[in-house]
Design a protein around this motif. Structure first.
Motif, mmCIF file in Angstrom:
data_model
loop_
_atom_site.group_PDB
_atom_site.id
_atom_site.type_symbol
_atom_site.label_atom_id
_atom_site.label_comp_id
_atom_site.label_asym_id
_atom_site.label_seq_id
_atom_site.Cartn_x
_atom_site.Cartn_y
_atom_site.Cartn_z
ATOM 1 N N GLU A 313 45.386 -32.561 -77.931
ATOM 2 C CA GLU A 313 45.754 -33.936 -77.601
ATOM 3 C C GLU A 313 46.750 -34.411 -78.645
ATOM 4 N N GLN A 314 47.923 -34.782 -78.176
ATOM 5 C CA GLN A 314 48.937 -35.266 -79.101
ATOM 6 C C GLN A 314 49.685 -36.434 -78.477
ATOM 7 N N VAL A 315 50.208 -37.269 -79.341
ATOM 8 C CA VAL A 315 50.956 -38.448 -78.882
ATOM 9 C C VAL A 315 52.221 -38.556 -79.721
ATOM 10 N N SER A 316 53.180 -39.321 -79.228
ATOM 11 C CA SER A 316 54.373 -39.595 -80.030
ATOM 12 C C SER A 316 54.355 -41.060 -80.436
ATOM 13 N N LEU A 319 57.539 -43.409 -86.927
ATOM 14 C CA LEU A 319 57.214 -43.406 -88.355
ATOM 15 C C LEU A 319 57.919 -44.600 -89.001
ATOM 16 N N ASN A 320 57.114 -45.583 -89.383
ATOM 17 C CA ASN A 320 57.693 -46.816 -89.930
ATOM 18 C C ASN A 320 58.059 -46.699 -91.404
ATOM 19 N N SER A 321 57.235 -45.988 -92.158
ATOM 20 C CA SER A 321 57.509 -45.866 -93.598
ATOM 21 C C SER A 321 56.664 -44.741 -94.179
ATOM 22 N N ILE A 322 57.010 -44.325 -95.382
ATOM 23 C CA ILE A 322 56.213 -43.345 -96.124
ATOM 24 C C ILE A 322 55.782 -43.999 -97.424
ATOM 25 N N SER A 323 54.486 -44.014 -97.663
ATOM 26 C CA SER A 323 53.983 -44.544 -98.935
ATOM 27 C C SER A 323 53.342 -43.404 -99.718
ATOM 28 N N TYR A 324 53.061 -43.652 -100.975
ATOM 29 C CA TYR A 324 52.552 -42.595 -101.849
ATOM 30 C C TYR A 324 51.304 -43.089 -102.573
ATOM 31 N N GLN A 325 50.222 -42.298 -102.457
ATOM 32 C CA GLN A 325 48.960 -42.662 -103.100
ATOM 33 C C GLN A 325 48.773 -41.835 -104.368
ATOM 34 N N VAL A 326 48.140 -42.459 -105.354
ATOM 35 C CA VAL A 326 47.850 -41.774 -106.619
ATOM 36 C C VAL A 326 46.349 -41.586 -106.730
ATOM 37 N N GLY A 327 45.900 -40.338 -106.845
ATOM 38 C CA GLY A 327 44.467 -40.056 -107.003
ATOM 39 C C GLY A 327 44.031 -40.190 -108.450
ATOM 40 N N ARG A 328 42.723 -40.060 -108.688
ATOM 41 C CA ARG A 328 42.210 -40.270 -110.055
ATOM 42 C C ARG A 328 42.640 -39.180 -111.025
ATOM 43 N N THR A 329 43.078 -38.010 -110.490
ATOM 44 C CA THR A 329 43.595 -36.968 -111.383
ATOM 45 C C THR A 329 45.110 -37.050 -111.511
ATOM 46 N N GLY A 330 45.722 -38.038 -110.830
ATOM 47 C CA GLY A 330 47.169 -38.198 -110.889
ATOM 48 C C GLY A 330 47.909 -37.518 -109.761
ATOM 49 N N ALA A 331 47.180 -36.802 -108.866
ATOM 50 C CA ALA A 331 47.834 -36.114 -107.743
ATOM 51 C C ALA A 331 48.441 -37.140 -106.783
ATOM 52 N N ILE A 332 49.689 -36.887 -106.368
ATOM 53 C CA ILE A 332 50.395 -37.789 -105.460
ATOM 54 C C ILE A 332 50.256 -37.271 -104.028
ATOM 55 N N THR A 333 49.816 -38.136 -103.126
ATOM 56 C CA THR A 333 49.707 -37.772 -101.710
ATOM 57 C C THR A 333 50.600 -38.687 -100.889
ATOM 58 N N PRO A 334 51.628 -38.129 -100.210
ATOM 59 C CA PRO A 334 52.456 -38.961 -99.337
ATOM 60 C C PRO A 334 51.719 -39.274 -98.031
ATOM 61 N N VAL A 335 51.874 -40.492 -97.557
ATOM 62 C CA VAL A 335 51.173 -40.936 -96.347
ATOM 63 C C VAL A 335 52.192 -41.510 -95.365
ATOM 64 N N ALA A 336 52.112 -41.074 -94.099
ATOM 65 C CA ALA A 336 52.981 -41.612 -93.048
ATOM 66 C C ALA A 336 52.340 -42.861 -92.466
ATOM 67 N N ASN A 337 53.065 -43.965 -92.492
ATOM 68 C CA ASN A 337 52.605 -45.206 -91.877
ATOM 69 C C ASN A 337 53.235 -45.295 -90.488
ATOM 70 N N LEU A 338 52.392 -45.259 -89.458
ATOM 71 C CA LEU A 338 52.842 -45.097 -88.087
ATOM 72 C C LEU A 338 52.697 -46.387 -87.275
ATOM 73 N N GLU A 339 53.485 -46.462 -86.219
ATOM 74 C CA GLU A 339 53.243 -47.482 -85.200
ATOM 75 C C GLU A 339 51.892 -47.138 -84.577
ATOM 76 N N ALA A 340 50.951 -48.091 -84.548
ATOM 77 C CA ALA A 340 49.586 -47.818 -84.088
ATOM 78 C C ALA A 340 49.592 -47.162 -82.711
ATOM 79 N N VAL A 341 48.764 -46.112 -82.565
ATOM 80 C CA VAL A 341 48.731 -45.365 -81.309
ATOM 81 C C VAL A 341 47.320 -44.819 -81.093
ATOM 82 N N GLN A 342 46.910 -44.702 -79.823
ATOM 83 C CA GLN A 342 45.582 -44.171 -79.496
ATOM 84 C C GLN A 342 45.645 -42.652 -79.456
ATOM 85 N N LEU A 343 44.688 -41.999 -80.150
ATOM 86 C CA LEU A 343 44.658 -40.536 -80.210
ATOM 87 C C LEU A 343 43.218 -40.064 -80.305
ATOM 88 N N ALA A 344 42.801 -39.261 -79.318
ATOM 89 C CA ALA A 344 41.449 -38.678 -79.310
ATOM 90 C C ALA A 344 40.381 -39.736 -79.535
#
Length: 665
Positions: A313-316, A319-344
């Motif tokens: 199951e996939q939808v289109s 992608l509105n923006s990319i933000s970056y999260q910082v974990g407690r060990t300093g690891a950076i995780t990029p996150v895709a901020n999407l136009e809200a969509v129904q999936l599964a």
């Protein structure tokens, strides 16, 4: 005593027990008894090295370091499969087959398409001699040492077999093992693995085979290839492989026509979610080997096989923006901020992009229309970009170079996928994350203090590290937003009560990188107190059971830091437990040694914790879930129906607390 015969007998016995456990899922001896026999064999092999055998069961624990994997040609090329996405494709495929073979009656072997890493394993005179990855199909990497650690792969075959042949299988990582590995990563503040398939594939190229041995990898066989093999069809080949000792999934079915193939596909399209591992389709093979030979191969694929891919199951969405999260060990995780969509069945607004390599590989850009599906049916992921809808002014994504929170220049260590913020003691998310970890349920379990409150305390300059929690007063807390007299008192009381938390949990709470719950227990048990641990050398630490060099180096770096030592001194002064308190139980026995218990339900004579303690005090082990390793389920009132069903299915004895007490008599 005939030493050579004794060693050989032990090897054969242990190989049989491995087969019973990992292939048949039906052990006939306890883990304890198995470990005793394995230790006996290890001692004999150490004492008599002239009887060394690279295929001994003792070699499955790993330990060999491979810096560079040799490239080896495949004796029989490993082809890719053609894919189909509809039943009409299969009908057309059958027509092409009949053009070559004529109007002969056709049977098909239907197998599930396992989502893992393909492997080719060569056997000579029944012994495993070599294992090679798929590579480009013509040649692959020699990963024999790592493959030998996977216990469902036979090192020595049973029965009679050809002098030489290759076994083809898929190395997979079952969901339960994948989730356990990810939970351990989360506990030590690391980024979890993205999916079981990539994790299984990456495991084959780890340099330390002992690390591979720790991963719950499995191998599902799907094909045998060689000269003069003792069968005439694919389905018969699977049955023969099962007799030789390979793990062959029982789901495979012989279909007498395409209609039966479609029924198999329809069934597993629905029921695949009940399987313990990932599958993304069905492989349909012409059953008779004679017909396979006649049909032959294209430049890339066998003409006699076709993979039917289930529709994910996939939808289109945009992608509105990319933000970056910082974990407690300093690891950076990029996150895709999407136009809200129904999936599964859920609304998806965000998806993990994992790291810079993933963004570059898919060429993901802000403003793109992207295709999103749930990886492993759990985590939303971007699988592709719709380039036909890309804006003309689109520009490639430039991965951030500085921390989004403290603006420190990011670092990326060689061989690691993630970028890190090195500002360990000055980056707010890292500081808040460490304190949140410190107070968490499995660590200090501070009642009245949650993650949001930690952020509130930090932002109001009341805490800068977890030692500051012990200086807090009701008068400081009460004026804060959403705080009242009672909640402030409860927080201070919770901090005070945490001074009773035992040393192993305190050690876990400190948040030393790579030191999860289990490692903290091992270190606490070995060193007894924080002072002894802080003075340990790299060699001392590596010699501790299951402590590798990476963990050892992290522990040393933690104690080399003056700020960490100052915080520990403060915690000691407040009365936090930094020493194991040995409790001597005069009634302890080894009556339950080697037995694994799962406790479920509500009890009259024991609390659940007391019952678990009684099991451990008498030499038993506590299992978190029912499996073939479980010896007893101790059931109270309101035992979960799923556990009851699983225990019954595995024929595991279900006993009451009264019957448990009789075991101790």
């Amino acid at each position: 005593m005939d030493i050579q015969n004794t060693i050989q007998t032990l090897r054969e016995e242990l190989n049989l027990h491995n087969y019973n456990y990992y292939v048949l899922d039906h052990p006939v001896i306890s883990d304890y008894e198995f470990d005793i026999k394995l230790k006996q064999l290890q001692d004999l092999e150490s004492k008599y090295p002239e009887y060394f055998d690279s295929n001994s069961p003792t070699q499955r624990v790993g330990g060999t370091i491979t810096k560079n994997f040799k490239t080896i040609p495949h004796e029989y090329r490993m082809y890719s499969l053609d894919n189909s996405y509809s039943k009409e494709d299969l009908v057309e495929w059958e027509k092409r087959i009949q053009k070559v073979l004529g109007e002969v009656p056709l049977e098909y072997t239907c197998e599930l398409k396992y989502d893992g890493a393909s492997i080719s394993i060569t056997y000579e005179n029944g012994k495993l001699v070599r294992a090679i990855t798929r590579g480009d199909g013509f040649q692959g990497d020699d990963v024999t040492t790592n493959i030998k650690t996977i216990r469902s792969i036979p090192l020595q075959l049973k029965g009679s077999f050809p002098d030489k042949f290759d076994a083809r299988g898929e190395i997979i990582l079952p969901f339960a093992g994948f989730e356990k590995m990810n939970q351990e990563l989360i506990e030590i503040g690391e980024t979890p693995y993205s999916n079981p398939r990539n994790t299984a594939s990456g495991s084959l190229k780890l340099q330390d085979s002992a690390e591979v041995a720790k991963r719950p990898l499995d191998c599902l066989l799907y094909f045998l290839i060689g000269n003069k093999l003792p069968f005439t069809s694919q389905f018969e080949g699977l049955e023969v492989a099962r007799k030789w000792g390979f793990k062959v999934p029982i789901e495979a079915k012989l279909a007498h026509n395409l209609q039966e193939v479609f029924e198999f596909i329809d069934y597993w399209d629905v029921h695949r979610h009940e399987l313990p591992y990932e599958t993304d389709g069905v492989v349909v093979k012409v059953n008779r080997l004679q017909y396979q030979d006649e049909l032959g191969y294209t430049a890339k694929s066998p003409r006699w096989a076709m993979a039917y891919k289930f529709k994910s199951e996939q939808v289109s969405t945009r992608l509105n923006s990319i933000s970056y999260q910082v974990g407690r060990t300093g690891a950076i995780t990029p996150v895709a901020n999407l136009e809200a969509v129904q999936l599964a069945g859920t609304i998806v607004k965000r998806a993990s992009l994992h790291n810079a390599d993933q963004i570059e590989k898919l060429d993901i850009r802000v403003g793109d229309t992207v295709f999103v599906e749930k990886g492993g049916e759990i985590i939303p992921k971007i699988i592709a970009v719709d380039l036909t809808k890309r804006p003309e002014d689109s520009e490639p994504t430039k991965y951030i170079t500085h921390c989004p929170e403290c603006h420190t220049l990011l670092v990326r260590n060689e061989g690691e996928a993630n970028h890190y913020c090195p500002n360990f003691y000055g980056c707010p998310p890292q500081i808040i994350g460490r304190i949140q970890h410190f107070i968490s349920r499995k660590a200090m379990d501070i009642e009245g203090l949650g993650g949001e409150t930690v952020a509130l305390l930090y932002n109001n300059h009341l805490v800068q590290n977890y030692a500051d929690l012990y200086d807090l007063t009701v008068d400081q807390i009460r004026p804060l937003e959403r705080m009242a007299q009672k909640s402030a008192e409860n927080l201070v009381k919770g901090v005070e009560n945490s001074k009773k938390i035992p040393f192993e949990r305190v050690l876990y709470a400190l948040g030393i990188r790579y030191v999860g719950e289990t490692v903290a227990k091992k270190l606490a048990k070995h060193y007894k107190n924080i002072d002894a641990l802080s003075q340990a050398t790299l060699m001392d630490l590596v010699l501790v059971d299951e402590i590798g060099e990476r963990i050892a180096q992290s522990v040393i770096e933690f104690f080399e830091n003056q700020e960490n030592r100052n915080i520990i001194d403060r915690l000691k002064a407040y009365g936090v437990q930094f020493e194991i308190v040995e409790k001597i139980n005069p009634n302890a026995t080894d009556r339950l040694a080697g037995k694994v218990f799962v406790v479920s339900g509500v009890f009259e004579k024991f609390s659940r914790d007391d019952l678990k303690k009684a099991i451990e005090d008498n030499g038993g082990k506590i299992g978190s879930s029912i499996s073939a390793k479980t010896d007893y389920v101790v059931a109270g009132d309101n035992m979960g129906p799923a556990k009851l069903e699983k225990a019954s299915k595995l024929n595991i004895p279900i006993i009451s607390e009264i019957e448990f007490m009789k075991l101790l008599e």
